[in-house]
Design an enzyme around this catalytic site. Sequence first.
Site, PDB file in Angstrom:
ATOM      1  N   LYS A 128      55.877  -4.561   2.441  1.00 55.71           N
ATOM      2  CA  LYS A 128      57.297  -4.892   2.249  1.00 55.71           C
ATOM      3  C   LYS A 128      57.521  -5.463   0.847  1.00 55.71           C
ATOM      4  CE  LYS A 128      57.884  -5.604   7.199  1.00 55.71           C
ATOM      5  NZ  LYS A 128      57.813  -6.543   8.326  1.00 55.71           N
ATOM      6  N   GLN A 137      57.956 -12.707   9.858  1.00 56.65           N
ATOM      7  CA  GLN A 137      56.974 -11.725  10.339  1.00 56.65           C
ATOM      8  C   GLN A 137      56.472 -12.160  11.716  1.00 56.65           C
ATOM      9  OE1 GLN A 137      56.190  -8.789   8.749  1.00 56.65           O
ATOM     10  NE2 GLN A 137      55.006  -8.277  10.555  1.00 56.65           N
ATOM     11  N   ASP A 159      66.560  -8.425   9.686  1.00 55.86           N
ATOM     12  CA  ASP A 159      65.785  -7.793  10.761  1.00 55.86           C
ATOM     13  C   ASP A 159      66.655  -7.549  11.995  1.00 55.86           C
ATOM     14  OD1 ASP A 159      63.233  -6.888  10.368  1.00 55.86           O
ATOM     15  OD2 ASP A 159      62.276  -8.852  10.640  1.00 55.86           O
TER      16      ASP A 159
END
Length: 287
Positions: free
Chosen positions: A52, A96, A119
């Site tokens: 990422k 994460q 997200d």
Amino acid sequence: MQLLDGKALSAKIETAVATEVKDLKNSTGLVPGLAVILVGQDPASAAYVNMKKKACDRVGFYSVTHEMPSDISQSAIENTITMMNNNPNIDGILIQLPLPAQIDTTKILELVEPSKDVDGFHPYNVGRLTTGLDGFVPCTPLGVMELLNEYNIDPKGKNCVVVGASNIVGKPMAALLLNANATVEVCHIFTDDLKRHTLCADMIFVGAGVINLIKEDMVKDGAIIIDIGINRAQNGKLVGDADFENVAKKCSFITPVPGGVGPMTIAMLLSNTLKAAKANAKIKEGK
Ligand code: NAD
């Protein structure tokens, strides 16, 4: 059978994002910023975060990774999120997952400012997705919808079976398909006789994390298979949840693993962060 090439489409999206980043910088002086919180030493999580970060660098984003030890306290993570929520240089915040067992993940995700929730895991954005309103949508299912769109595959009126019902993959996938007027069934670990469901499917979306879960005799001729699973086979290779070699022969379209849904997930993270940055730029300009 045609492959749905997520690698090619994600490269195209990256180029478009990079161009928009340049334009945004020229017109406003602003650079989109992404903050990533990585807790613990899990090699897979570290590898995803690294991918990422590299993608952010390629498109010209500012990015910062907060690495924390696995015995970190709830309050320390919460303080970092609050700091990122208040940092005008940060447009997107990504936690994460998974987080260590001592951490209350729900509380952490709920603390992320919804306008920076790239997200799409905050209940505010989940609610907007299920009601069909604009918001941030989880990157993996969003990437699947982009891939379908690229190949002019319209789920409207199709029998779609989603295998896997996690908050990250299966549930938002089902919501997006329903919003696109598909007839949607969601199967999971407790589903009795999975084959009975998949055999009726025009399109199967599988994200369960089980190698060879979808076999040739579970798929009708001409079906479309979207394989979201990422598993490490015994020979070390990355494979999906479908028995690709045998299933592909029966399909009209199928995503490869790797090179299908995986790269689309990262492309959608870039696109969501750019969307957040553009919205924040308008706020900063007082528009
Ligand atoms: P998860 O463990 O949170 O959820 C798995 C889901 O699959 C659950 O709903 C479970 O009930 C269901 N399931 C498990 N075994 C099953 C079975 N035998 N039959 C039917 N359903 C079954 O996992 P997740 O985070 O949703 O990830 C699922 C898979 O997708 C994993 O392989 C993961 O690596 C992959 N993934 C890929 C991407 C990507 O970018 N392509 C992104 C996220 C996750």
